[in-house]
Design a protein around this motif. Structure first.
Motif, short mmCIF file in Angstrom:
data_model
loop_
_atom_site.label_atom_id
_atom_site.label_comp_id
_atom_site.label_asym_id
_atom_site.label_seq_id
_atom_site.Cartn_x
_atom_site.Cartn_y
_atom_site.Cartn_z
N ALA A 132 0.83 -1.20 0.00
CA ALA A 132 0.00 0.00 0.00
C ALA A 132 0.87 1.26 0.00
CB ALA A 132 -0.93 -0.01 1.21
N VAL A 133 1.85 1.31 0.90
CA VAL A 133 2.69 2.51 1.01
C VAL A 133 3.54 2.71 -0.25
CG1 VAL A 133 4.55 3.59 2.31
CG2 VAL A 133 2.70 2.43 3.52
N LEU A 134 4.06 1.63 -0.81
CA LEU A 134 4.83 1.76 -2.05
C LEU A 134 3.95 2.25 -3.20
CD1 LEU A 134 7.01 -1.48 -1.82
CD2 LEU A 134 7.82 0.89 -1.65
N THR A 135 2.69 1.88 -3.18
CA THR A 135 1.75 2.39 -4.18
C THR A 135 1.55 3.89 -4.01
OG1 THR A 135 0.59 0.26 -4.32
CG2 THR A 135 -0.60 2.21 -5.10
N PHE A 136 1.34 4.33 -2.77
CA PHE A 136 1.21 5.77 -2.50
C PHE A 136 2.45 6.52 -3.01
CE2 PHE A 136 -1.06 4.59 1.75
CZ PHE A 136 -2.15 4.12 1.05
N LEU A 137 3.62 5.99 -2.69
CA LEU A 137 4.88 6.64 -3.04
C LEU A 137 5.06 6.71 -4.55
CD1 LEU A 137 7.61 7.86 -2.23
CD2 LEU A 137 8.51 5.51 -2.12
N ALA A 138 4.82 5.59 -5.22
CA ALA A 138 5.02 5.56 -6.67
C ALA A 138 4.06 6.52 -7.38
CB ALA A 138 4.83 4.14 -7.20
N LEU A 139 2.82 6.57 -6.94
CA LEU A 139 1.86 7.49 -7.54
C LEU A 139 2.30 8.94 -7.36
CD1 LEU A 139 -1.48 5.77 -6.50
CD2 LEU A 139 -0.73 6.18 -8.85
N THR A 140 2.75 9.28 -6.15
CA THR A 140 3.20 10.64 -5.88
C THR A 140 4.43 10.98 -6.72
OG1 THR A 140 2.37 10.46 -3.62
CG2 THR A 140 3.94 12.21 -4.06
N GLN A 141 5.35 10.03 -6.83
CA GLN A 141 6.55 10.26 -7.63
C GLN A 141 6.22 10.45 -9.11
OE1 GLN A 141 8.83 6.78 -6.49
NE2 GLN A 141 10.06 7.97 -5.04
N GLN A 142 5.12 9.86 -9.56
CA GLN A 142 4.71 10.00 -10.96
C GLN A 142 3.80 11.21 -11.18
OE1 GLN A 142 6.01 8.11 -13.48
NE2 GLN A 142 7.29 7.36 -11.79
N GLY A 143 3.61 12.01 -10.14
CA GLY A 143 2.82 13.22 -10.28
C GLY A 143 1.32 12.99 -10.27
N ALA A 144 0.88 11.84 -9.78
CA ALA A 144 -0.55 11.54 -9.71
C ALA A 144 -1.06 11.77 -8.29
CB ALA A 144 -0.81 10.10 -10.13
N SER A 145 -2.35 11.98 -8.15
CA SER A 145 -2.97 12.08 -6.84
C SER A 145 -3.77 10.81 -6.59
CB SER A 145 -3.89 13.30 -6.76
OG SER A 145 -5.01 13.15 -7.62
N TYR A 146 -4.10 10.55 -5.31
CA TYR A 146 -4.88 9.36 -5.00
C TYR A 146 -5.78 9.63 -3.81
CZ TYR A 146 -1.42 8.67 -1.29
OH TYR A 146 -0.60 8.84 -0.18
N ARG A 147 -6.86 8.85 -3.74
CA ARG A 147 -7.74 8.82 -2.58
C ARG A 147 -7.99 7.38 -2.22
NH1 ARG A 147 -12.64 12.16 -4.80
NH2 ARG A 147 -13.74 11.18 -3.06
N CYS A 148 -8.05 7.10 -0.93
CA CYS A 148 -8.20 5.74 -0.44
C CYS A 148 -9.63 5.45 0.01
CB CYS A 148 -7.24 5.49 0.72
SG CYS A 148 -5.50 5.58 0.27
N PHE A 149 -10.06 4.23 -0.26
CA PHE A 149 -11.41 3.78 0.10
C PHE A 149 -11.32 2.39 0.71
CE2 PHE A 149 -11.76 6.77 -3.35
CZ PHE A 149 -12.87 7.54 -3.05
N ALA A 150 -12.29 2.04 1.53
CA ALA A 150 -12.34 0.71 2.13
C ALA A 150 -13.78 0.41 2.54
CB ALA A 150 -11.42 0.62 3.34
N PRO A 151 -14.15 -0.86 2.59
CA PRO A 151 -15.50 -1.22 3.06
C PRO A 151 -15.66 -0.92 4.56
CG PRO A 151 -14.46 -3.04 1.85
CD PRO A 151 -13.39 -2.03 2.13
N ASN A 152 -16.79 -0.41 4.93
CA ASN A 152 -17.09 -0.14 6.33
C ASN A 152 -17.75 -1.37 6.93
OD1 ASN A 152 -17.54 1.04 8.80
ND2 ASN A 152 -19.15 2.44 8.10
N ILE A 153 -16.93 -2.41 7.13
CA ILE A 153 -17.41 -3.71 7.61
C ILE A 153 -16.40 -4.25 8.63
CG2 ILE A 153 -18.64 -4.29 5.49
CD1 ILE A 153 -16.20 -6.05 4.72
N ASP A 154 -16.81 -5.25 9.39
CA ASP A 154 -15.88 -5.94 10.26
C ASP A 154 -14.94 -6.81 9.44
OD1 ASP A 154 -16.97 -4.84 12.53
OD2 ASP A 154 -18.25 -6.57 12.98
#
Length: 216
Positions: free
Chosen positions: A22-44
């Motif tokens: 996950a963190v490497l994905t955040f880093l690579a996207l930022t290094q490539q000049g892209a923005s991101y938003r994170c989502f997840a299911p609201n479940i147990d």
């Protein structure tokens, strides 16, 4: 600036999103000049694993709340994910993809993708927007895309056979490489299905991010 949605499945390799992936994905996207938003299911979560000893812990944790640990609190309920707001989708691996986003780890012969995740992912597929799936997350692909969709989980033939039975065309792949399904605009990489250290995982994940952005 390219905008990418990321679907998380908790926090921790054994019961959530693989943290390095996950963190490497955040880093690579930022290094490539892209923005991101994170989502997840609201479940147990399916269950909680003690990451020190690998044992099941007698407690309950929420996938959305746990995912917030990975992105410093900046996470949204997956029901708020709108494909039209983004250029691409990326799904990191970890057992959470096989326990919380789907039940592949529990019933690999008859597994399904959770309805909220399926709806979100199918929206990107229908809009012909590119997606990236890593580690075990490509197990979701044959339930999202038409039969014959191409992808990889590395070189584990037994695991690949379970996913192939659902309709995936599996391609063996080295840890530092990717498999691209140009027809469906999907990029996959083995990540920690094969990686023995964080640098090996980073090489494939960076290539996945670059390839996904190139398909937008």
């Amino acid at each position: 600036m390219k905008k990418v949605a990321i679907i998380l499945s908790g926090c921790g390799v054994y019961d959530g999103s693989e943290i390095h992936e996950a963190v490497l994905t955040f880093l690579a996207l930022t290094q490539q000049g892209a923005s991101y938003r994170c989502f997840a299911p609201n479940i147990d979560q399916h269950h909680v694993i003690n990451h020190v000893n690998g044992e099941v812990s007698e407690e309950t944790r929420n996938v959305l709340v746990e995912s917030s640990r990975l992105c410093r609190g900046d996470v949204e309920d997956i029901i708020e994910l709108r494909e039209q707001d983004f250029d691409a989708l990326i799904v990191p691996g970890g057992f959470g993809a096989a326990k919380n986003l789907s039940n592949f780890a529990i019933d690999s012969d008859n597994y399904k993708v959770s309805e909220q995740v399926l709806n979100a992912a199918k929206a990107f597929a229908k809009a012909e927007k590119p997606s990236g799936y890593m580690c075990i997350a490509p197990a979701l692909l044959p339930l999202i895309y038409p039969e014959g969709v191409k992808g990889t989980i590395g070189t584990d033939n037994a695991t690949a056979a379970l996913i192939t039975a659902k309709g995936l065309t599996h391609v063996n792949c080295d840890v530092d490489n990717v498999v691209i399904d140009f027809k469906n605009k999907i990029v996959t990489t083995p990540a920690y299905m094969l990686a023995s250290n964080i640098n090996e995982a980073n090489n494939g994940i960076t290539k996945l991010v670059k390839s996904v952005l190139a398909l937008t």
